[in-house]
Design a protein around this motif. Structure first.
Motif, PDB file in Angstrom:
ATOM      1  N   GLY B  44      68.047  75.445  34.225  1.00 51.93           N
ATOM      2  CA  GLY B  44      68.917  76.006  35.255  1.00 51.93           C
ATOM      3  C   GLY B  44      69.830  77.043  34.663  1.00 51.93           C
ATOM      4  N   ARG B  45      70.691  77.592  35.520  1.00 44.89           N
ATOM      5  CA  ARG B  45      71.611  78.597  35.024  1.00 44.89           C
ATOM      6  C   ARG B  45      73.011  78.022  34.825  1.00 44.89           C
ATOM      7  N   GLY B  46      73.407  77.113  35.723  1.00 48.80           N
ATOM      8  CA  GLY B  46      74.764  76.580  35.650  1.00 48.80           C
ATOM      9  C   GLY B  46      74.853  75.380  34.721  1.00 48.80           C
ATOM     10  N   LEU B  47      75.632  75.534  33.643  1.00 50.14           N
ATOM     11  CA  LEU B  47      75.755  74.437  32.680  1.00 50.14           C
ATOM     12  C   LEU B  47      76.393  73.173  33.277  1.00 50.14           C
ATOM     13  N   PRO B  48      77.454  73.288  34.083  1.00 46.86           N
ATOM     14  CA  PRO B  48      78.071  72.061  34.598  1.00 46.86           C
ATOM     15  C   PRO B  48      77.078  71.190  35.380  1.00 46.86           C
ATOM     16  N   ASN B  49      76.218  71.850  36.190  1.00 47.23           N
ATOM     17  CA  ASN B  49      75.236  71.089  36.965  1.00 47.23           C
ATOM     18  C   ASN B  49      74.208  70.425  36.042  1.00 47.23           C
ATOM     19  N   LEU B  50      73.763  71.154  35.013  1.00 45.43           N
ATOM     20  CA  LEU B  50      72.784  70.593  34.079  1.00 45.43           C
ATOM     21  C   LEU B  50      73.398  69.424  33.303  1.00 45.43           C
ATOM     22  N   GLU B  51      74.655  69.588  32.910  1.00 55.66           N
ATOM     23  CA  GLU B  51      75.336  68.497  32.189  1.00 55.66           C
ATOM     24  C   GLU B  51      75.477  67.262  33.072  1.00 55.66           C
ATOM     25  N   ALA B  52      75.807  67.494  34.339  1.00 57.30           N
ATOM     26  CA  ALA B  52      75.907  66.369  35.280  1.00 57.30           C
ATOM     27  C   ALA B  52      74.556  65.681  35.424  1.00 57.30           C
ATOM     28  N   ALA B  53      73.486  66.475  35.488  1.00 58.60           N
ATOM     29  CA  ALA B  53      72.140  65.910  35.651  1.00 58.60           C
ATOM     30  C   ALA B  53      71.792  65.020  34.456  1.00 58.60           C
ATOM     31  N   LYS B  54      72.187  65.465  33.267  1.00 63.72           N
ATOM     32  CA  LYS B  54      71.887  64.657  32.080  1.00 63.72           C
ATOM     33  C   LYS B  54      72.749  63.382  32.076  1.00 63.72           C
ATOM     34  N   ARG B  55      74.028  63.560  32.383  1.00 64.45           N
ATOM     35  CA  ARG B  55      74.946  62.417  32.414  1.00 64.45           C
ATOM     36  C   ARG B  55      74.471  61.358  33.410  1.00 64.45           C
ATOM     37  N   LEU B  56      73.921  61.831  34.555  1.00 61.66           N
ATOM     38  CA  LEU B  56      73.451  60.905  35.595  1.00 61.66           C
ATOM     39  C   LEU B  56      72.079  60.303  35.267  1.00 61.66           C
ATOM     40  N   GLY B  57      71.472  60.768  34.176  1.00 62.81           N
ATOM     41  CA  GLY B  57      70.164  60.228  33.795  1.00 62.81           C
ATOM     42  C   GLY B  57      69.011  60.802  34.583  1.00 62.81           C
ATOM     43  N   VAL B  58      69.279  61.863  35.331  1.00 66.00           N
ATOM     44  CA  VAL B  58      68.216  62.493  36.126  1.00 66.00           C
ATOM     45  C   VAL B  58      67.227  63.202  35.212  1.00 66.00           C
ATOM     46  N   ILE B  59      67.763  63.806  34.149  1.00 63.48           N
ATOM     47  CA  ILE B  59      66.926  64.496  33.155  1.00 63.48           C
ATOM     48  C   ILE B  59      67.289  63.979  31.756  1.00 63.48           C
ATOM     49  N   ASP B  60      66.339  64.184  30.806  1.00 67.95           N
ATOM     50  CA  ASP B  60      66.597  63.735  29.436  1.00 67.95           C
ATOM     51  C   ASP B  60      67.246  64.825  28.603  1.00 67.95           C
ATOM     52  N   SER B  61      66.962  66.070  28.987  1.00 67.99           N
ATOM     53  CA  SER B  61      67.534  67.195  28.241  1.00 67.99           C
ATOM     54  C   SER B  61      67.556  68.389  29.171  1.00 67.99           C
ATOM     55  N   PHE B  62      68.238  69.440  28.734  1.00 68.01           N
ATOM     56  CA  PHE B  62      68.227  70.649  29.561  1.00 68.01           C
ATOM     57  C   PHE B  62      68.281  71.886  28.695  1.00 68.01           C
ATOM     58  N   THR B  63      67.898  72.991  29.316  1.00 70.13           N
ATOM     59  CA  THR B  63      67.949  74.284  28.641  1.00 70.13           C
ATOM     60  C   THR B  63      68.170  75.355  29.702  1.00 70.13           C
ATOM     61  N   GLN B  64      68.733  76.484  29.265  1.00 69.21           N
ATOM     62  CA  GLN B  64      68.866  77.608  30.182  1.00 69.21           C
ATOM     63  C   GLN B  64      67.715  78.591  29.988  1.00 69.21           C
ATOM     64  N   ASP B  65      66.853  78.267  29.040  1.00 67.79           N
ATOM     65  CA  ASP B  65      65.710  79.128  28.724  1.00 67.79           C
ATOM     66  C   ASP B  65      64.454  78.551  29.372  1.00 67.79           C
ATOM     67  N   ILE B  66      63.959  79.256  30.373  1.00 66.13           N
ATOM     68  CA  ILE B  66      62.836  78.727  31.146  1.00 66.13           C
ATOM     69  C   ILE B  66      61.581  78.540  30.270  1.00 66.13           C
ATOM     70  N   GLY B  67      61.375  79.461  29.319  1.00 69.05           N
ATOM     71  CA  GLY B  67      60.206  79.360  28.440  1.00 69.05           C
ATOM     72  C   GLY B  67      60.261  78.088  27.608  1.00 69.05           C
ATOM     73  N   GLU B  68      61.427  77.813  27.069  1.00 70.17           N
ATOM     74  CA  GLU B  68      61.608  76.604  26.259  1.00 70.17           C
ATOM     75  C   GLU B  68      61.404  75.353  27.126  1.00 70.17           C
ATOM     76  N   GLY B  69      61.893  75.422  28.349  1.00 69.98           N
ATOM     77  CA  GLY B  69      61.799  74.265  29.241  1.00 69.98           C
ATOM     78  C   GLY B  69      60.371  73.906  29.617  1.00 69.98           C
ATOM     79  N   VAL B  70      59.564  74.911  29.935  1.00 69.21           N
ATOM     80  CA  VAL B  70      58.212  74.611  30.436  1.00 69.21           C
ATOM     81  C   VAL B  70      57.204  74.364  29.311  1.00 69.21           C
ATOM     82  N   LYS B  71      57.586  74.684  28.091  1.00 73.29           N
ATOM     83  CA  LYS B  71      56.684  74.504  26.939  1.00 73.29           C
ATOM     84  C   LYS B  71      56.201  73.057  26.868  1.00 73.29           C
ATOM     85  N   ASP B  72      54.893  72.889  26.779  1.00 67.78           N
ATOM     86  CA  ASP B  72      54.278  71.548  26.674  1.00 67.78           C
ATOM     87  C   ASP B  72      54.397  70.695  27.941  1.00 67.78           C
TER      88      ASP B  72
END
Lengths: 304, 304
Positions: B44-72
């Motif tokens: 995503g672009r907004g760090l606060p939202n991504l941090e909230a998503a991780k804190r809530l356990g919705v995601i295991d990690s996050f990145t603002q780089d789409i290429g890094e995110g979709v890899k594998d």
């Protein structure tokens, strides 16, 4: 002039409610609770509803004879469908006592005044009114004394309306919890056309538009979500009541439909020309106005 | 073909959610709950939202780089605004692994397909989709795993869409509780134009019509009751999102506005000619269609 705030509330020895439904029943309950009614009689056509009203304690007695019902009454509330108000007053007229106050709750005011004022006998006071309240339910079983709490009630006296009677009817609705606003009948009809009648016309037209797709074999309705349901809830309103309202508020409704048509046509033009910035600006304006509604009408009006 | 009913559910070692908002977050939660996801990363672009998503356990990690995110990643959900889907896929394309399945949740399908299909690399499978779900809230904090339960999800494969990938995406939404329907993209766009996009255009136009009265000094909004509020709630929707949707589904929206305009004009004519019986018939038709909605879409769809 009666000032119930200073000199103690008005008091009616006998109240007649013509049409003991949601509105009529709820006002009876509100006045009874405040101890402002000696005796309340109900007039209606359907016996089961009248019997329920008596059983629930909303009224003390009932009759199907309007003349008998209004005899000796100090205060008469006409809470029948808007197209029947003139007829009800005409039938009651010969039996109304001198000094009696008659008021109605019709959602259209100019046409009701035109029909009703000429048949009100000399010495009887008619005050046109419209409480902005209601739920999706009807009938006396849906009535409750707080229906009008925090809601607006519009009174639309004419030049000839007795000022003392106007003050008393104002006090009645205030005792029921309403915020009373006095305005011209035509202003009322224009405002209600815009915020109530137009949305109904739109909802009916929208549902029929989607219905046309169904007829053409596209099952669009199955894909409607909560938003569509909320949006079209008012299309479930009584067809009879709404065709009556169209007849009674014809000109104001036609005018407001035309205003809306221009707005929609403008929006269509922006879409057609792909003017995204203009669209966004239009949407933002609407969002700001809509978002201001809660502060304008308050939390209490959230009641459906 | 994957048949998760018979052979056990599909399983993704790595899922990438592009746009971890209400929709993206809720699907992540639904798949995690079923144990169908090994690792979920959010982009995503907004760090606060991504941090909230991780804190809530919705995601295991996050990145603002789409290429890094979709890899594998085996499964990539594009849950960004409809106008940004093409761009997101274009940016992801060079980094997508062979055999990866990409799907989107855009509320317009033909335009998304036209933009996206040409940039999907050989060996990667794109399945266009649209879950009919949402609330008035947005962002990952509003996400919950039952958002899709009992709701429809429309998939709009093209002739070239890989059948196996289609079956897997179908299984994904079924595991999330949706009823999946497969249809042509243009059919989807026509249906959504009627039951979703048109009501929004109408609500915006209606609120602006009443706003025009306010500007002319008539404080109509103060007299609006619960019905008007319900009716115009969708006019509080995001102006940006809706101007985007207008751009993306231009033709179907123009067509459905025209159909509606004809219906409203017909109704206006009936009012003008005082044809009360005709009006009542029109209203009754609409009421019957509206009343059938509950049985058509079921109680679960009442969720807003």
């Amino acid at each position: 002039m009666v000032d119930n705030r200073m000199a103690g509330a008005f008091y009616f020895n006998k109240i007649a409610i013509i049409g003991v439904g949601l509105i009529g029943g709820s006002l009876a309950m509100a006045l009874r609770r405040k101890g402002l009614a000696g005796y309340i009689t109900g007039v209606g056509r359907g016996l089961p509803n009248l019997e329920a009203a008596k059983r629930l304690g909303v009224i003390d007695s009932f009759t199907q004879d309007i003349g008998e019902g209004v005899k000796d009454a100090d205060f008469i509330l006409i809470a029948v469908p808007v197209l029947k108000i003139g007829e009800a007053v005409r039938k009651a007229a010969p039996h109304l006592k001198k000094g009696a106050i008659v008021t109605d709750v019709g959602s259209v005011k100019k046409a009701v005044i035109d029909e009703t004022v000429p048949v009100v006998p000399e010495g009887v006071h008619f005050v046109p009114g419209h409480p902005i309240a209601g739920t999706e339910h009807s009938g006396v079983e849906a009535a409750f004394p707080d229906l009008f709490t925090g809601r607006k009630c519009i009174l639309t006296p004419t030049e000839k309306t007795d000022r003392k009677a106007l003050e008393i009817v104002k006090a009645v609705w205030e005792e029921a919890g309403s915020n009373v606003v006095v305005m011209d009948a035509l202003a009322h009809d224009r405002i209600l056309a815009a915020v109530s009648h137009l949305p109904h016309m739109i909802a009916y037209s929208l549902v029929n538009t989607v219905g046309d797709m169904e007829k053409a074999g596209v099952d669009a309705l199955s894909y409607s979500a909560g938003g569509f349901k909320d949006f079209t809830r008012i299309a479930s309103s009584s067809p009879e009541m709404w065709s009556d309202i169209c007849a009674m508020n014809r000109e104001a409704i036609l005018k407001t439909i035309e205003d809306f048509q221009k707005r929609l046509e403008g929006l269509k033009r922006l879409i057609d020309k792909n003017e995204i910035a203009g669209l966004k600006k239009d949407f933002e304006r609407a969002k700001n106005i809509r978002d201001s509604l809660v502060s304008k009408t308050g939390k209490l009006s959230e009641h459906k």
